[in-house]
Write a protein that holds these residues in place. Structure first.
Motif, mmCIF file in Angstrom:
data_model
loop_
_atom_site.group_PDB
_atom_site.id
_atom_site.type_symbol
_atom_site.label_atom_id
_atom_site.label_comp_id
_atom_site.label_asym_id
_atom_site.label_seq_id
_atom_site.Cartn_x
_atom_site.Cartn_y
_atom_site.Cartn_z
ATOM 1 N N VAL A 183 6.897 -4.528 -6.159
ATOM 2 C CA VAL A 183 8.370 -4.923 -5.945
ATOM 3 C C VAL A 183 8.927 -3.954 -6.797
ATOM 4 O O VAL A 183 8.802 -4.080 -7.962
ATOM 5 N N VAL A 184 10.306 -3.382 -6.427
ATOM 6 C CA VAL A 184 10.944 -2.571 -7.056
ATOM 7 C C VAL A 184 12.501 -3.331 -7.005
ATOM 8 O O VAL A 184 13.165 -3.774 -6.038
ATOM 9 N N ASN B 156 0.909 -1.382 -0.170
ATOM 10 C CA ASN B 156 -0.018 0.128 -0.107
ATOM 11 C C ASN B 156 0.745 1.361 0.173
ATOM 12 O O ASN B 156 0.682 2.209 0.734
ATOM 13 N N GLY B 157 2.055 1.331 -0.737
ATOM 14 C CA GLY B 157 2.905 2.343 -0.912
ATOM 15 C C GLY B 157 3.834 2.406 0.175
ATOM 16 O O GLY B 157 4.620 3.419 0.236
ATOM 17 N N VAL B 158 3.903 1.622 1.357
ATOM 18 C CA VAL B 158 4.516 1.873 2.443
ATOM 19 C C VAL B 158 5.666 0.889 2.237
ATOM 20 O O VAL B 158 5.368 -0.388 2.071
ATOM 21 N N ARG B 159 6.928 1.245 2.574
ATOM 22 C CA ARG B 159 8.303 0.467 2.189
ATOM 23 C C ARG B 159 8.161 -0.817 3.484
ATOM 24 O O ARG B 159 7.981 -0.543 4.522
ATOM 25 N N LYS B 160 8.517 -1.863 3.127
ATOM 26 C CA LYS B 160 8.468 -2.942 4.000
ATOM 27 C C LYS B 160 9.960 -3.552 4.147
ATOM 28 O O LYS B 160 10.697 -3.387 3.262
ATOM 29 N N VAL B 161 10.129 -4.183 5.354
ATOM 30 C CA VAL B 161 11.694 -4.663 5.554
ATOM 31 C C VAL B 161 11.639 -6.066 5.846
ATOM 32 O O VAL B 161 11.005 -6.501 6.532
ATOM 33 N N GLU B 162 12.679 -6.510 5.104
ATOM 34 C CA GLU B 162 12.838 -7.925 5.208
ATOM 35 C C GLU B 162 13.560 -8.254 6.491
ATOM 36 O O GLU B 162 14.244 -7.633 6.948
ATOM 37 N N GLY B 163 12.714 -9.234 7.094
ATOM 38 C CA GLY B 163 13.106 -9.985 8.412
ATOM 39 C C GLY B 163 12.186 -9.175 9.404
ATOM 40 O O GLY B 163 12.205 -9.854 10.444
ATOM 41 N N ARG B 164 11.748 -8.241 9.295
ATOM 42 C CA ARG B 164 10.818 -7.481 10.207
ATOM 43 C C ARG B 164 9.468 -7.675 9.808
ATOM 44 O O ARG B 164 8.679 -7.971 10.463
ATOM 45 N N ASP B 165 9.099 -7.311 8.536
ATOM 46 C CA ASP B 165 7.863 -7.349 7.913
ATOM 47 C C ASP B 165 7.526 -8.558 7.089
ATOM 48 O O ASP B 165 6.265 -8.860 6.954
ATOM 49 N N PHE B 166 8.407 -8.941 6.697
ATOM 50 C CA PHE B 166 8.450 -10.215 5.601
ATOM 51 C C PHE B 166 9.511 -11.012 5.644
ATOM 52 O O PHE B 166 10.584 -10.415 5.861
ATOM 53 N N VAL B 167 9.636 -12.398 5.105
ATOM 54 C CA VAL B 167 10.727 -13.277 4.728
ATOM 55 C C VAL B 167 10.540 -13.806 3.527
ATOM 56 O O VAL B 167 9.363 -13.462 2.780
#
Length: 108
Positions: A81-82, A28-39
């Motif tokens: 995903v960019v 939804n336009g908000v950057r997510k961080v691997e390990g914290r928000d997703f794997v």
């Protein structure tokens, strides 16, 4: 309130086949961080939260929206995903969302 009987749901989002690291993930336009928000697991992003797509609207719902009787207020998350392909930044937008059981990790 006892919710231990409820199955925990996670969300799988399959990455396009040409994605390579490094890449950026946005929900939804908000950057997510691997390990914290997703794997990343098996070519997919696995979120510990349940994301949803609105899905297709029926004829009745479309008619009521056109007539101004109702709007579309269902939850409609978007995963983008960019990444870099052939030296250029590419955006894979509105990737399909697949809710899965956290225990199995399989699509639900």
């Amino acid at each position: 309130m006892n919710v231990t009987g409820a199955a925990h749901r996670s969300t799988l989002v399959r990455l396009p086949g040409d994605v390579s690291r490094p890449f950026e993930v946005y929900v939804n336009g908000v950057r997510k961080v691997e390990g914290r928000d997703f794997v990343v697991r098996g070519g997919a992003l696995v979120f510990d939260e349940e994301l949803r797509e609105e899905g297709k609207l029926g004829v009745g719902r479309w008619t009521s929206m056109v007539l101004g009787v109702a709007g579309s207020y269902k939850r409609n998350d978007s995963v983008d995903v960019v990444y870099v392909r052939d030296g250029r930044r590419v955006v894979a937008s509105k990737l399909p969302i697949d809710v899965a059981s956290a225990e199995s990790g399989e699509p639900g």
